[in-house]
Design a protein around this motif. Structure first.
Motif, PDB file in Angstrom:
ATOM      1  N   PHE A  24       3.319   0.110  16.254  1.00  0.00           N
ATOM      2  CA  PHE A  24       2.394  -0.622  15.386  1.00  0.00           C
ATOM      3  C   PHE A  24       2.314   0.134  14.078  1.00  0.00           C
ATOM      4  CE2 PHE A  24      -1.291  -1.534  13.178  1.00  0.00           C
ATOM      5  CZ  PHE A  24      -1.544  -2.862  13.414  1.00  0.00           C
ATOM      6  N   PHE A  67      -0.671  -6.467  15.824  1.00  0.00           N
ATOM      7  CA  PHE A  67       0.693  -6.424  16.358  1.00  0.00           C
ATOM      8  C   PHE A  67       0.677  -6.286  17.871  1.00  0.00           C
ATOM      9  CE2 PHE A  67       5.078  -4.585  16.466  1.00  0.00           C
ATOM     10  CZ  PHE A  67       5.691  -5.707  15.949  1.00  0.00           C
ATOM     11  N   SER A  96       4.262  -6.140   3.629  1.00  0.00           N
ATOM     12  CA  SER A  96       5.156  -6.089   4.784  1.00  0.00           C
ATOM     13  C   SER A  96       6.636  -6.054   4.399  1.00  0.00           C
ATOM     14  CB  SER A  96       4.890  -7.303   5.682  1.00  0.00           C
ATOM     15  OG  SER A  96       5.930  -7.492   6.604  1.00  0.00           O
ATOM     16  N   GLU A 116       6.608  -3.221  10.512  1.00  0.00           N
ATOM     17  CA  GLU A 116       5.975  -3.855  11.668  1.00  0.00           C
ATOM     18  C   GLU A 116       7.056  -4.439  12.573  1.00  0.00           C
ATOM     19  OE1 GLU A 116       3.563  -7.150  10.410  1.00  0.00           O
ATOM     20  OE2 GLU A 116       4.849  -7.616   8.740  1.00  0.00           O
TER      21      GLU A 116
END
Length: 490
Positions: free
Chosen positions: A8, A14, A271, A483
């Motif tokens: 994570f 997640f 991200s 991620e």
């Protein structure tokens, strides 16, 4: 045999991680352990242990060296010499060139902010100095739809100088604008002949809990002299909006777009995986072509498989097939407020297509971070399923830089920012309406596409020079985070 557990990194929602010791990242060097201490050094011990293992520049920080302490007693005395965990982290453990790693006394707040959830009134703005003084002015860059600010008499291009009747300065702006206050009153201002003057207008704004910004501010297809031009103003890389992003590209395809203007002038990043998906939507879905490669510190690098370290272009979001425009060029509007994942898209696409950068030199952040908490049995990695395993006596969370991204030809050296092909900054006297063909930066991109110069005057009378912005003062800041499942090389 390759083994997996879920890492994570950076987001609060997640998938759970396996905690089998065989699947853990290990520290190949023997690390010291604190002995009986005279002051509480729980937080300092966690910080040192986690940073010694994960920090990208661990080998460059003397106090993080594996041979820094010859005995556990020496290690304990070192930790005890720093009573404040915050100053210990910032003053002792960080590499001098590190501009982005940070710590938060409450890891739950850190995790919440990294997922895009925050308390906000929906007003995004830049802050600059007034002349050579310490006084500060703000100007509105854009407003979140369906926010408190969207219901008030305030819009892009307006100025303010005061909060609750107090002049903003370099010393008080954080308290007044980004403090614990749930509401404040802006004292507005006007600009005449490049001079800022207070006005009588006031705007009351209220922060709303658990606000999530839709990063897709504008997604429309423009018909410019018969050319269909997709225009996407994208303001943060949030994985929770990946499907919405893919749907926007489906609309572009349906409307026959053959060119794309990607506006990331205010996008501070987010991200890594979302950046990969966006790049695939622009260029293509060949999963054999390398998008980016990761480089960690030597301790971590040797434990990760080549498959994990390499990201390829994607043909699916994980849920839906990628809608790609298969372009051979893209026009990117980027400025000094564009950072991390925004720059990653530009650098990752550069070996494959023409990336025409319009605007200003970007921020220059090519490193990614992870979220670390006091959970040594999970290699200090935050995992939402392990809340009960995190040391209840230590709530500190760290978001250190742990690696950098290189594109398919190995280029990564843009810590000074990516330089524009066409330099053009925003003009405070003419910010224009975002998405309007007459907005200067969009107009300049359209001019490049059509080859028609028109009658636009791109002279900048009052440059929008900022020392910070509302997005950079949040805990999410300009983070670029991973991620995806961690794949060990063993």
């Amino acid at each position: 045999m390759k083994k997996y557990f879920f890492l994570f990194i950076g987001v609060a929602f997640f998938i759970v991680a396996c905690s089998n010791d065989d699947n853990q990242i290990t520290n190949p060097n023997s690390t010291p352990e604190p002995e009986t201490e005279t002051v509480d050094i729980t937080s300092q011990n966690f910080m040192w242990q986690a940073m010694n293992l994960w920090y990208f520049w661990q080998a460059n920080v003397n106090d993080l060296a594996d041979d820094r302490f010859s005995t556990n007693t020496e290690y304990t005395e070192f930790l005890e010499s720093y009573e404040d965990p915050e100053s210990f982290f910032y003053d002792t453990l960080l590499f001098g060139e590190d501009r982005f790693s940070f710590a938060n006394e409450d890891y739950s707040e850190l995790v919440s902010n990294l997922s895009g959830v925050s308390q906000s009134n929906g007003l995004e703005f830049g802050l600059g100095r007034i002349g050579d003084t310490d006084n500060v002015f703000g100007f509105v860059q854009y407003i979140w739809p369906d926010s408190d600010a969207s219901t008030k008499d305030i819009q892009r291009g307006e100025f303010f100088t005061r909060v609750n009747g107090v002049q903003l300065t370099v010393n008080n702006y954080i308290n007044l604008l980004f403090g614990d206050n749930s509401s404040y009153t802006l004292g507005m201002a006007t600009v005449t002949n490049n001079t800022i003057s207070d006005s009588d207008k006031e705007v009351v704004l209220n922060k709303i809990e658990n606000q999530v910004e839709d990063p897709i501010l504008i997604a429309e297809t423009l018909d410019v002299n018969g050319t269909k031009v997709a225009y996407l103003m994208y303001n943060r890389f949030l994985s929770s909006f990946n499907e919405d992003l893919n749907a926007a590209f489906a609309d572009f395809k349906t409307q026959g777009a053959t060119e794309l203007i990607l506006d990331m002038r205010y996008n501070p990043g987010g991200s890594v995986n979302t950046s990969r998906l966006l790049a695939s939507m622009i260029y293509g879905t060949n999963t054999n072509e390398v998008y980016i490669k990761q480089r960690w510190n030597d301790k971590i690098q040797e434990q990760l498989s080549d498959d994990y370290l390499t990201d390829y272009f994607a043909n699916t979001t994980g849920t839906s097939p990628i809608n790609t425009l298969n372009l051979s060029r893209v026009f990117v509007i980027a400025t000094g407020d564009s950072a991390s994942a925004s720059e990653l898209v530009m650098n990752g696409l550069d070996p494959y297509i023409d990336v025409i950068h319009i605007g200003e030199t970007t921020r220059g952040k090519n490193e990614f971070s992870i979220t670390l908490v006091d959970d040594p049995n999970n290699s200090y990695i935050y995992n939402s399923s392990r809340e009960g395993d995190i040391n209840a006596g230590n709530s500190w969370g760290l978001q250190p830089l742990v690696g950098r991204n290189e594109n398919s030809i190995g280029f990564y050296d843009y810590t000074s920012g990516l330089i524009p092909d066409i330099e053009l900054g925003e003009d405070l006297t003419n910010l224009g309406v975002l998405g309007d063909v007459n907005e200067p930066l969009l107009a300049r991109a359209l001019q490049e596409i059509t080859g028609i110069s028109g009658k636009f005057d791109f002279t900048v009378e009052m440059p929008a020079e900022t020392f910070t912005s509302s997005r950079l003062e949040t805990r999410l800041k300009d983070n670029m985070y991973l991620e995806k499942p961690l794949q060990l090389n063993k």
